[in-house]
Scaffold this motif. Sequence first.
Motif, mmCIF file in Angstrom:
data_model
loop_
_atom_site.group_PDB
_atom_site.id
_atom_site.type_symbol
_atom_site.label_atom_id
_atom_site.label_comp_id
_atom_site.label_asym_id
_atom_site.label_seq_id
_atom_site.Cartn_x
_atom_site.Cartn_y
_atom_site.Cartn_z
ATOM 1 N N ASN A 57 0.799 -1.123 0.090
ATOM 2 C CA ASN A 57 -0.121 -0.078 0.140
ATOM 3 C C ASN A 57 1.154 1.361 -0.133
ATOM 4 N N ALA A 58 0.816 2.213 -0.862
ATOM 5 C CA ALA A 58 1.520 3.414 -0.854
ATOM 6 C C ALA A 58 0.702 4.450 -1.046
ATOM 7 N N GLY A 59 1.012 5.366 -0.148
ATOM 8 C CA GLY A 59 0.245 6.763 -0.075
ATOM 9 C C GLY A 59 1.225 7.775 -0.322
ATOM 10 N N ASN A 60 0.788 9.115 -0.110
ATOM 11 C CA ASN A 60 1.426 10.380 -0.056
ATOM 12 C C ASN A 60 2.528 10.296 0.758
ATOM 13 N N LYS A 61 2.607 9.762 2.078
ATOM 14 C CA LYS A 61 3.442 9.966 3.192
ATOM 15 C C LYS A 61 4.079 8.522 3.580
ATOM 16 N N SER A 62 3.648 7.793 3.243
ATOM 17 C CA SER A 62 4.422 6.366 3.537
ATOM 18 C C SER A 62 4.058 5.055 2.563
ATOM 19 N N ALA A 63 4.726 4.109 2.660
ATOM 20 C CA ALA A 63 4.246 2.936 2.058
ATOM 21 C C ALA A 63 4.129 1.626 2.884
ATOM 22 N N THR A 64 3.503 0.872 2.789
ATOM 23 C CA THR A 64 3.459 -0.386 3.821
ATOM 24 C C THR A 64 3.481 -1.613 3.064
ATOM 25 N N LEU A 65 4.126 -2.726 3.581
ATOM 26 C CA LEU A 65 3.926 -4.118 3.081
ATOM 27 C C LEU A 65 3.458 -4.896 4.166
ATOM 28 N N ASP A 66 2.450 -5.618 3.842
ATOM 29 C CA ASP A 66 1.703 -6.329 4.881
ATOM 30 C C ASP A 66 1.820 -7.748 4.413
ATOM 31 N N PHE A 67 2.410 -8.765 5.161
ATOM 32 C CA PHE A 67 2.439 -10.298 5.108
ATOM 33 C C PHE A 67 1.498 -10.896 5.919
ATOM 34 N N LYS A 68 0.701 -11.656 5.375
ATOM 35 C CA LYS A 68 -0.087 -12.419 6.534
ATOM 36 C C LYS A 68 0.219 -13.835 5.821
#
Length: 161
Positions: free
Chosen positions: A33-44
């Motif tokens: 998930n990429a936004g204007n302030k950060s990006a997140t990598l989410d593993f499940k």
Amino acid sequence: MKTLKKLIRSLALISALTFSSTTYAASGSAEINAGNKSATLDFKFSQELAPNIGLFVRNRITSNYQKKIDFFNLVDLSYKLLPGLDAILENQFTPERITPRIGMQYFHKAGNLKLFSASTFNLINEPNLELMSKISYEPQIGKYHLLNELEAITNLGRFGH
């Protein structure tokens, strides 16, 4: 440093349990998930360890665009009480602390629609109740599965919601 050692030991234990149990089904996903302030990598990742006992691991790594990295890890062990209803023991890992939690989770599937809900309670440090709900719709298009999910998480505690 002690927290890092505990995290490494926990991950080693999870890996040993996970990879030694090859007769049970496992599933997982990775989302970016990429936004204007950060990006997140989410593993499940989830796997049945034994009849009525399950494992769920979630690892979220977030980086702002100034290269500051933060993480959140969650490990759940579940025990089936009734069809769709489990008791869970949970550990949440952040850079600041490890938080043990206890709770319940519910799962229901009807065709391509899935409903998952969990509530856990932290008895140590700052007591709080965490509520999580997720609804998923996964239609099959040819040989592919299209996954649509909506997830909401909130905490209720001394400092509000």
